[in-house]
Design an enzyme around this catalytic site. Structure first.
Site, PDB file in Angstrom:
ATOM      1  CB  THR A 100      -0.661  -0.133   1.243  1.00 42.82           C
ATOM      2  OG1 THR A 100       0.079   0.299   2.463  1.00 42.82           O
ATOM      3  CG2 THR A 100      -1.655  -1.474   0.868  1.00 42.82           C
ATOM      4  CE  LYS A 187      10.129 -20.604   6.577  1.00 41.24           C
ATOM      5  NZ  LYS A 187       9.715 -18.900   7.038  1.00 41.24           N
ATOM      6  CE  LYS A 189      10.055 -20.018   2.074  1.00 40.65           C
ATOM      7  NZ  LYS A 189       8.949 -19.094   2.429  1.00 40.65           N
ATOM      8  CG  ASP A 217       6.364 -20.109   4.443  1.00 37.11           C
ATOM      9  OD1 ASP A 217       5.602 -19.791   4.052  1.00 37.11           O
ATOM     10  OD2 ASP A 217       7.795 -19.071   4.477  1.00 37.11           O
ATOM     11  N   PRO A 218       4.405 -22.593   3.398  1.00 41.48           N
ATOM     12  CG  PRO A 218       2.339 -23.648   2.428  1.00 41.48           C
ATOM     13  CD  PRO A 218       3.706 -23.563   3.853  1.00 41.48           C
ATOM     14  CG  HIS A 316       9.844 -12.332   6.826  1.00 47.04           C
ATOM     15  ND1 HIS A 316      10.109 -11.792   5.814  1.00 47.04           N
ATOM     16  CD2 HIS A 316       9.610 -13.844   5.240  1.00 47.04           C
ATOM     17  CE1 HIS A 316      10.181 -11.581   4.385  1.00 47.04           C
ATOM     18  NE2 HIS A 316       9.852 -12.901   5.062  1.00 47.04           N
ATOM     19  CG  ASN A 318      13.091 -12.081   1.561  1.00 49.74           C
ATOM     20  OD1 ASN A 318      12.023 -10.252   1.843  1.00 49.74           O
ATOM     21  ND2 ASN A 318      12.080 -12.617   1.195  1.00 49.74           N
ATOM     22  CG  HIS A 345      16.774 -15.983   3.339  1.00 52.81           C
ATOM     23  ND1 HIS A 345      15.791 -16.030   3.904  1.00 52.81           N
ATOM     24  CD2 HIS A 345      16.513 -16.598   2.042  1.00 52.81           C
ATOM     25  CE1 HIS A 345      15.012 -16.337   3.139  1.00 52.81           C
ATOM     26  NE2 HIS A 345      15.088 -16.418   2.088  1.00 52.81           N
TER      27      HIS A 345
HETATM   28  O1  GKR Z   1      13.361 -16.401   0.057  1.00 57.81           O
HETATM   29  O2  GKR Z   1      12.714 -17.518  -1.202  1.00 57.81           O
HETATM   30  C1  GKR Z   1      12.937 -17.011  -0.329  1.00 57.81           C
HETATM   31  C2  GKR Z   1      11.719 -17.345   0.989  1.00 57.81           C
HETATM   32  O3  GKR Z   1      10.383 -17.952   0.338  1.00 57.81           O
HETATM   33  C3  GKR Z   1      11.397 -15.663   1.025  1.00 57.81           C
HETATM   34  O4  GKR Z   1      11.178 -15.084  -0.043  1.00 57.81           O
HETATM   35  C4  GKR Z   1       9.667 -15.226   2.154  1.00 57.81           C
HETATM   36  O5  GKR Z   1       9.873 -14.065   2.224  1.00 57.81           O
HETATM   37  O6  GKR Z   1      11.416 -16.213   3.555  1.00 57.81           O
HETATM   38  C5  GKR Z   1       9.615 -15.904   2.902  1.00 57.81           C
HETATM   39  C6  GKR Z   1       9.095 -16.477   3.665  1.00 57.81           C
HETATM   40  O7  GKR Z   1       9.391 -16.992   4.913  1.00 57.81           O
HETATM   41  O8  GKR Z   1       7.789 -16.085   3.622  1.00 57.81           O
HETATM   42 MG    MG Z   2       6.525 -16.650   5.302  1.00 54.76          MG
END
Ligand code: GKR
Ligand code: MG
Length: 418
Positions: A100, A187, A189, A217-218, A316, A318, A345
């Site tokens: 936003t 965790k 992904k 976390d999908p 969270h 990235n 990460h």
């Molecule tokens: O690095 O591919 C990734 C993650 O999927 C990331 O971009 C996400 O924003 O880690 C993140 C999450 O928890 O959704």
């Molecule tokens: Mg996530």
């Protein structure tokens, strides 16, 4: 103390082929390093996203901050809002929610705001954690962040982390991360393979790590119906399920029947989303992230709102570098109700860091830096190298889907997919 100048340096660093619900990480991840300079000769550091739209917004905002007192965070926020002129950013890579106008300002504000905490800490000779109210924990636990991944980028040698495309590969990756860094939570992904395969991987992790809290976390790859089936299968196995389904309504439909808490960094990503989510009972845990919740001070506001409504707080991540990790660690150390191990990460990217002494996890946690400010120093040679990467790598916008499609032209981005 007044801001005299701001240096904005986009950087690119190596990233492994990590898979997610919208594709796969490109060989280069982008960030922006911010240096805020003052008339007292003290400079502060911040780190933010590197995508071109965001970078341009940071470049637009920076000149408006010259002359501002470093203590004037409210003034900084309103100058940035004015400079951006009501523009809303977009979620081009598809892994966060829609932005936003207000949340776009918060994103730009964050990197400058963090730099001012660094400056004020240096001026006082105190770590940022002291300025944020004092650390309630001397070390901040992080989780092992597992990804399905290819052995290496197509056309390159396999990387040091190896392939992980099935439950055995995921368990092996978890062992590597836990052995190297001592993580006490895990965790995965997901959103990459059909849910049955990811459920199998989580069960394999449970068997291999009987005492580690687990999360899946999908990134909203499942319908509410699929999410409820997965939730049923993982009852008693995961501490929370993160963003199983898209949107506040989708999450609310899952939350109504799921036995475990639902967490999000996709459907509640700005203050204006919180009321509706609370009303709908959509999420029980919010993943905070100072990069988009408006820096450290506004992340504290988020923490207070979560405390008020009995919502859990996690963190969270990235792809990022050490300046971000320092800020995350100060924030987490001083937020009493952040009771989950934070995501990071960092282990995937640490070899390319821009700070002189990269962080080392001990028993899965980071000690809170005690040097003044954020407690990290820029490695100028590393910064120059990563800035050169940025100039030559040809990537200006994260595009996991486009990169996947180069290798599999039939790949389509779909949400939900299952
Ligand atoms: O690095 O591919 C990734 C993650 O999927 C990331 O971009 C996400 O924003 O880690 C993140 C999450 O928890 O959704
Ligand atoms: Mg996530």
């Amino acid at each position: 103390m007044k801001i005299t100048d701001i240096t904005i340096t986009p950087v690119a660093f190596h990233d492994p082929p990590l898979l997610n619900s919208v594709g796969v990480h490109e060989p280069w991840a982008l960030r922006t390093v911010v240096e805020v300079h003052t008339d007292e000769g003290i400079s502060g550091l911040g780190e933010s996203y590197g995508d071109i739209g965001h970078l341009n917004r940071m470049r637009t905002a920076a000149p408006a901050l010259v002359g501002l007192d470093v203590h004037s965070l409210n003034g900084m926020h309103s100058r940035i809002a004015t400079a951006l002129g009501g523009e809303a950013g977009s979620d081009r890579h598809g892994l966060t929610g829609a932005l936003t106008v207000e949340s776009t300002v918060d994103r730009v504000f964050s990197a400058f705001e963090v730099a001012t905490w660094d400056i004020r800490g240096k001026a006082l000779g105190r770590p940022v954690s002291d300025l944020l109210g004092g650390a309630v924990r001397s070390a901040v636990p992080y989780s092992a962040y597992l990804f399905y991944k290819w052995a290496g980028h197509p056309g390159s040698e396999p990387d040091e982390f190896g392939e992980a495309l099935d439950p055995a590969g995921i368990v092996e990756q978890a062992r590597m991360l836990v052995d190297r860094h001592g993580f006490g939570s895990i965790k995965l992904k997901g959103g990459v393979f059909p849910p049955e395969q990811e459920i199998e991987a989580v069960h394999a992790l449970r068997e291999a790590f009987p005492d580690h809290p687990l999360r899946l976390d999908p990134n909203a790859a499942w319908t509410p119906e699929t999410s409820l089936k997965v939730a049923d299968e993982l009852d008693g196995v995961v501490e929370y399920l993160e963003d199983p389904a898209p949107g506040i309504d989708g999450m609310a439909a899952v939350a109504a029947g799921a036995p475990m808490p639902l967490a999000t960094n996709m459907c509640v990503i700005a203050f204006e989303h919180i009321a509706r989510s609370v009303e709908a009972g959509a999420v029980q845990v919010i993943l905070s992230d100072h990069h988009y919740w408006g820096g450290l001070s506004r992340s504290k506001e988020l923490a207070a709102i979560c405390r008020t409504f009995g919502i859990g707080l996690s963190m969270h991540s990235n792809s990022h570098l050490g300046i971000s990790l320092a800020a995350m660690t100060h924030l987490a150390a001083t937020t009493p109700n952040l009771n989950y191990a934070c995501d990071t990460h960092y282990p995937w990217n640490v070899s390319d860091d821009v700070i002189t002494t990269p962080f080392t996890f001990v028993d899965g946690a980071l000690s809170v830096p005690t040097a003044p400010g954020l407690g990290v120093e820029l490695d100028r040679d590393a910064l120059a190298r990563l800035a050169e990467n940025y100039r030559t790598c040809g990537v200006v916008q994260r595009d996991d889907t486009g990169y996947m499609q180069k290798h599999d032209p039939s790949y389509e981005r779909k949400r939900p997919r299952w």
